[in-house]
Design a protein around this motif. Sequence first.
Motif, short mmCIF file in Angstrom:
data_model
loop_
_atom_site.label_atom_id
_atom_site.label_comp_id
_atom_site.label_asym_id
_atom_site.label_seq_id
_atom_site.Cartn_x
_atom_site.Cartn_y
_atom_site.Cartn_z
N SER A 59 7.90 12.91 -9.81
CA SER A 59 6.58 13.23 -9.24
C SER A 59 5.96 14.46 -9.89
O SER A 59 4.76 14.48 -10.17
CB SER A 59 6.70 13.43 -7.72
N VAL A 60 6.78 15.48 -10.16
CA VAL A 60 6.28 16.69 -10.82
C VAL A 60 5.76 16.35 -12.22
O VAL A 60 4.72 16.87 -12.66
CB VAL A 60 7.38 17.77 -10.90
N THR A 61 6.45 15.46 -12.91
CA THR A 61 6.00 15.04 -14.23
C THR A 61 4.67 14.31 -14.16
O THR A 61 3.78 14.52 -14.99
CB THR A 61 7.05 14.13 -14.89
N VAL A 62 4.51 13.43 -13.15
CA VAL A 62 3.24 12.72 -12.97
C VAL A 62 2.11 13.71 -12.70
O VAL A 62 1.00 13.58 -13.25
CB VAL A 62 3.34 11.69 -11.82
N VAL A 63 2.39 14.72 -11.88
CA VAL A 63 1.38 15.76 -11.60
C VAL A 63 1.01 16.50 -12.88
O VAL A 63 -0.17 16.71 -13.18
CB VAL A 63 1.90 16.76 -10.55
N ALA A 64 2.01 16.90 -13.64
CA ALA A 64 1.78 17.68 -14.86
C ALA A 64 0.99 16.89 -15.91
O ALA A 64 0.22 17.48 -16.67
CB ALA A 64 3.12 18.13 -15.45
N LEU A 81 5.17 3.89 -16.53
CA LEU A 81 6.53 3.40 -16.74
C LEU A 81 7.55 4.43 -16.27
O LEU A 81 8.56 4.07 -15.63
CB LEU A 81 6.75 3.08 -18.22
N LEU A 82 7.28 5.70 -16.57
CA LEU A 82 8.16 6.77 -16.10
C LEU A 82 8.23 6.78 -14.58
O LEU A 82 9.32 6.90 -13.99
CB LEU A 82 7.65 8.11 -16.61
N ALA A 83 7.06 6.66 -13.94
CA ALA A 83 7.02 6.66 -12.47
C ALA A 83 7.75 5.44 -11.91
O ALA A 83 8.48 5.54 -10.92
CB ALA A 83 5.57 6.67 -11.99
N LEU A 84 7.54 4.30 -12.53
CA LEU A 84 8.19 3.06 -12.06
C LEU A 84 9.70 3.20 -12.07
O LEU A 84 10.38 2.91 -11.07
CB LEU A 84 7.75 1.89 -12.94
N ILE A 85 10.24 3.65 -13.19
CA ILE A 85 11.70 3.78 -13.31
C ILE A 85 12.22 4.90 -12.42
O ILE A 85 13.19 4.72 -11.67
CB ILE A 85 12.09 4.04 -14.78
N LEU A 130 0.25 11.20 -6.53
CA LEU A 130 -0.87 10.27 -6.43
C LEU A 130 -2.18 11.02 -6.22
O LEU A 130 -3.21 10.68 -6.82
CB LEU A 130 -0.63 9.28 -5.29
N ALA A 131 -2.16 12.05 -5.37
CA ALA A 131 -3.37 12.83 -5.12
C ALA A 131 -3.84 13.55 -6.38
O ALA A 131 -5.04 13.58 -6.69
CB ALA A 131 -3.12 13.84 -4.00
N ALA A 132 -2.89 14.12 -7.15
CA ALA A 132 -3.24 14.81 -8.39
C ALA A 132 -3.85 13.86 -9.40
O ALA A 132 -4.81 14.20 -10.11
CB ALA A 132 -2.00 15.48 -8.98
N THR A 133 -3.31 12.65 -9.47
CA THR A 133 -3.86 11.64 -10.38
C THR A 133 -5.27 11.26 -9.97
O THR A 133 -6.17 11.15 -10.81
CB THR A 133 -2.97 10.39 -10.39
N SER A 134 -5.49 11.07 -8.68
CA SER A 134 -6.82 10.70 -8.19
C SER A 134 -7.84 11.78 -8.50
O SER A 134 -8.95 11.50 -8.99
CB SER A 134 -6.77 10.45 -6.68
N VAL A 135 -7.48 13.05 -8.26
CA VAL A 135 -8.40 14.16 -8.51
C VAL A 135 -8.68 14.31 -10.00
O VAL A 135 -9.81 14.60 -10.41
CB VAL A 135 -7.83 15.47 -7.93
N ALA A 136 -7.65 14.10 -10.83
CA ALA A 136 -7.84 14.20 -12.28
C ALA A 136 -8.76 13.09 -12.79
O ALA A 136 -9.60 13.32 -13.66
CB ALA A 136 -6.48 14.13 -12.99
N GLN A 137 -8.59 11.89 -12.24
CA GLN A 137 -9.40 10.76 -12.66
C GLN A 137 -10.81 10.83 -12.07
O GLN A 137 -11.78 10.46 -12.73
CB GLN A 137 -8.73 9.45 -12.22
N GLU A 138 -10.91 11.28 -10.82
CA GLU A 138 -12.19 11.36 -10.11
C GLU A 138 -12.27 12.70 -9.39
O GLU A 138 -11.84 12.83 -8.24
CB GLU A 138 -12.29 10.21 -9.11
N PRO A 139 -12.81 13.73 -10.08
CA PRO A 139 -12.85 15.07 -9.50
C PRO A 139 -13.56 15.16 -8.15
O PRO A 139 -13.33 16.10 -7.40
CB PRO A 139 -13.59 15.89 -10.57
N SER A 140 -14.41 14.19 -7.84
CA SER A 140 -15.13 14.22 -6.57
C SER A 140 -14.33 13.60 -5.42
O SER A 140 -14.87 13.37 -4.33
CB SER A 140 -16.47 13.48 -6.71
#
Length: 234
Positions: A59-64, A81-85, A130-140
């Motif tokens: 999860s920390v890697t996904v955030v980073a 793929l990293l998250a899946l495994i 998941l929240a970090a990914t959402s904010v990075a993809q859609e800052p609003s």
Amino acid sequence: MADPRPSVADFHRVNRGGGLFSESISQWLGAVFALVAQRLGLRPTALTITNLVLGLATSVTVVALAGPVADGDIPAWVVGLLALIGWQVAYSLDCADGQLARVTGQGSAAGARVDVLCDVAAQIALVAALAATSVAQEPSTPTWLVATFAGTWMVNLVTSVMQAGPNAASMVTSTSLPVRLVKLIRDYGAVIFVAALVLAVAPALVLWVMVAFTLVNGGFLLASIAFSARASLR
């Protein structure tokens, strides 16, 4: 002479379910981990801690990497793929610790507490990813959505723990295939599989994944309150 040591099937036989996906995949992989741990002389808590470390690291890697993925510097499929495994192996280890404890008689109240606490920590990290990914993809991305998503995500874990006690009860007791398919939306193994798949294929849709699970878990919470209140008034 027959081998007295437990087999993979013996470990899987004592699994605590989790849903169609979990029972078909995660619990079987957990049984393999439990068998290996038993042969190595490891205690269940060793698997619990390994689950926590792997889950947190993933999860920390996904955030980073959320920002670099959103900027196009890193392909989304690599992180997905990293998250899946990482998430699936961590969850299978979570399945394995209970199997190992039950088959070898190493279960304890302290071990059960560590298991639940590690589950909470790992799931907090997953929600943050998941929240970090959402904010990075859609800052609003609305702050209230992130907060509500984080809060309602724990409903599944809390109700699972409550159903494991002597006063356990289920709103839907049918075990038919159609019902089990519908319940996949609350099967943790299936949920993290879908989450990782979205991260890999369409990370911009993580916002809508958050919306969907907020509605599902929030709705289940309200339904559980009504179900329990009705039972208590009888």
